[in-house]
Design a protein around this motif. Sequence first.
Motif, PDB file in Angstrom:
ATOM      1  N   UNK A   1       4.277   8.006  -8.022  1.00  0.00           N
ATOM      2  CA  UNK A   1       3.037   7.616  -7.347  1.00  0.00           C
ATOM      3  C   UNK A   1       1.942   8.655  -7.518  1.00  0.00           C
ATOM      4  N   UNK A   2       0.711   8.179  -7.389  1.00  0.00           N
ATOM      5  CA  UNK A   2      -0.461   9.035  -7.329  1.00  0.00           C
ATOM      6  C   UNK A   2      -1.260   8.572  -6.127  1.00  0.00           C
ATOM      7  N   UNK A   3      -1.576   9.402  -5.158  1.00  0.00           N
ATOM      8  CA  UNK A   3      -1.166  10.792  -5.018  1.00  0.00           C
ATOM      9  C   UNK A   3       0.349  10.899  -4.838  1.00  0.00           C
ATOM     10  N   UNK A   4       0.871  12.075  -5.156  1.00  0.00           N
ATOM     11  CA  UNK A   4       2.310  12.276  -5.075  1.00  0.00           C
ATOM     12  C   UNK A   4       2.772  12.356  -3.623  1.00  0.00           C
ATOM     13  N   UNK A   5       4.010  11.918  -3.421  1.00  0.00           N
ATOM     14  CA  UNK A   5       4.622  12.069  -2.100  1.00  0.00           C
ATOM     15  C   UNK A   5       4.913  13.550  -1.907  1.00  0.00           C
ATOM     16  N   UNK A   6       4.570  14.066  -0.756  1.00  0.00           N
ATOM     17  CA  UNK A   6       4.868  15.473  -0.514  1.00  0.00           C
ATOM     18  C   UNK A   6       5.490  15.727   0.857  1.00  0.00           C
ATOM     19  N   UNK A   7       5.621  14.664   1.666  1.00  0.00           N
ATOM     20  CA  UNK A   7       6.187  14.870   2.997  1.00  0.00           C
ATOM     21  C   UNK A   7       6.847  13.583   3.493  1.00  0.00           C
ATOM     22  N   UNK A   8       7.467  13.684   4.638  1.00  0.00           N
ATOM     23  CA  UNK A   8       8.157  12.536   5.227  1.00  0.00           C
ATOM     24  C   UNK A   8       7.175  11.429   5.618  1.00  0.00           C
ATOM     25  N   UNK A   9       5.950  11.794   5.954  1.00  0.00           N
ATOM     26  CA  UNK A   9       4.948  10.789   6.323  1.00  0.00           C
ATOM     27  C   UNK A   9       4.596   9.913   5.121  1.00  0.00           C
ATOM     28  N   UNK A  10       4.444  10.543   3.960  1.00  0.00           N
ATOM     29  CA  UNK A  10       4.166   9.783   2.732  1.00  0.00           C
ATOM     30  C   UNK A  10       5.327   8.828   2.444  1.00  0.00           C
ATOM     31  N   UNK A  11       6.522   9.357   2.553  1.00  0.00           N
ATOM     32  CA  UNK A  11       7.725   8.567   2.312  1.00  0.00           C
ATOM     33  C   UNK A  11       7.789   7.364   3.259  1.00  0.00           C
ATOM     34  N   UNK A  12       7.511   7.608   4.521  1.00  0.00           N
ATOM     35  CA  UNK A  12       7.542   6.546   5.540  1.00  0.00           C
ATOM     36  C   UNK A  12       6.467   5.485   5.261  1.00  0.00           C
ATOM     37  N   UNK A  13       5.291   5.927   4.838  1.00  0.00           N
ATOM     38  CA  UNK A  13       4.198   4.998   4.532  1.00  0.00           C
ATOM     39  C   UNK A  13       4.571   4.075   3.378  1.00  0.00           C
ATOM     40  N   UNK A  14       5.153   4.647   2.327  1.00  0.00           N
ATOM     41  CA  UNK A  14       5.543   3.854   1.163  1.00  0.00           C
ATOM     42  C   UNK A  14       6.647   2.866   1.524  1.00  0.00           C
ATOM     43  N   UNK A  15       7.695   3.348   2.165  1.00  0.00           N
ATOM     44  CA  UNK A  15       8.809   2.474   2.543  1.00  0.00           C
ATOM     45  C   UNK A  15       8.362   1.400   3.521  1.00  0.00           C
ATOM     46  N   UNK A  16       7.541   1.787   4.486  1.00  0.00           N
ATOM     47  CA  UNK A  16       7.095   0.844   5.508  1.00  0.00           C
ATOM     48  C   UNK A  16       6.254  -0.290   4.958  1.00  0.00           C
ATOM     49  N   UNK A  17       5.465  -0.011   3.939  1.00  0.00           N
ATOM     50  CA  UNK A  17       4.611  -1.043   3.356  1.00  0.00           C
ATOM     51  C   UNK A  17       5.319  -1.861   2.286  1.00  0.00           C
ATOM     52  N   UNK A  18       6.143  -1.218   1.477  1.00  0.00           N
ATOM     53  CA  UNK A  18       6.834  -1.946   0.404  1.00  0.00           C
ATOM     54  C   UNK A  18       7.857  -2.939   0.929  1.00  0.00           C
ATOM     55  N   UNK A  19       8.436  -2.652   2.086  1.00  0.00           N
ATOM     56  CA  UNK A  19       9.481  -3.542   2.598  1.00  0.00           C
ATOM     57  C   UNK A  19       8.958  -4.939   2.900  1.00  0.00           C
ATOM     58  N   UNK A  20       7.648  -5.093   3.030  1.00  0.00           N
ATOM     59  CA  UNK A  20       7.065  -6.405   3.300  1.00  0.00           C
ATOM     60  C   UNK A  20       6.791  -7.207   2.033  1.00  0.00           C
ATOM     61  N   UNK A  21       6.927  -6.584   0.878  1.00  0.00           N
ATOM     62  CA  UNK A  21       6.683  -7.304  -0.369  1.00  0.00           C
ATOM     63  C   UNK A  21       7.832  -8.270  -0.643  1.00  0.00           C
ATOM     64  N   UNK A  22       7.484  -9.457  -1.063  1.00  0.00           N
ATOM     65  CA  UNK A  22       8.471 -10.502  -1.333  1.00  0.00           C
ATOM     66  C   UNK A  22       9.463 -10.049  -2.403  1.00  0.00           C
ATOM     67  N   UNK A  23      10.754 -10.233  -2.136  1.00  0.00           N
ATOM     68  CA  UNK A  23      11.795  -9.941  -3.109  1.00  0.00           C
ATOM     69  C   UNK A  23      12.354  -8.531  -3.067  1.00  0.00           C
ATOM     70  N   UNK A  24      11.733  -7.612  -2.315  1.00  0.00           N
ATOM     71  CA  UNK A  24      12.226  -6.236  -2.248  1.00  0.00           C
ATOM     72  C   UNK A  24      13.506  -6.203  -1.429  1.00  0.00           C
ATOM     73  N   UNK A  25      14.550  -5.628  -2.017  1.00  0.00           N
ATOM     74  CA  UNK A  25      15.855  -5.563  -1.360  1.00  0.00           C
ATOM     75  C   UNK A  25      16.163  -4.178  -0.812  1.00  0.00           C
ATOM     76  N   UNK A  26      15.779  -3.146  -1.556  1.00  0.00           N
ATOM     77  CA  UNK A  26      16.126  -1.779  -1.160  1.00  0.00           C
ATOM     78  C   UNK A  26      15.087  -0.814  -1.734  1.00  0.00           C
ATOM     79  N   UNK A  27      14.730   0.203  -0.935  1.00  0.00           N
ATOM     80  CA  UNK A  27      13.763   1.210  -1.367  1.00  0.00           C
ATOM     81  C   UNK A  27      14.365   2.583  -1.106  1.00  0.00           C
ATOM     82  N   UNK A  28      14.397   3.408  -2.141  1.00  0.00           N
ATOM     83  CA  UNK A  28      14.856   4.784  -1.990  1.00  0.00           C
ATOM     84  C   UNK A  28      13.770   5.706  -2.531  1.00  0.00           C
TER      85      UNK A  28
END
Length: 101
Positions: free
Chosen positions: A29-56
């Motif tokens: 990603x750009x900007x790069x993930x650098x903390x737990x907040x970035x990680x949480x933001x990405x996971x929290x938003x991607x989980x709503x996309x249709x067809x997503x099963x797992x995010x690591x």
Amino acid sequence: MKKTILLFVLVLTAVVCQAKDIKTVVVTTTPQMHCATCEKKIKGNLRFEKGVKKIETDIPAQTVTIEYDAEKTNVEKLLKAFPKFGYEAKPVEPKTPQKSK
């Protein structure tokens, strides 16, 4: 005995028909993930996309690994989801182990 075998074959056929086409893509990603907040933001938003099963996510490697149902979405749609929450994403080619000489 014949009924049991027939029932088993029918159940097995039903299971095979329900099999999903699960695929995986690794992105950075750009900007790069650098903390737990970035990680949480990405996971929290991607989980709503249709067809997503797992995010690591892997902060040290700066990657997001997404498992998705290829019958419901594709890599292009997943990449288009990132700008919705302030990121750009591009696929990362998997690293292949180098052969020793």
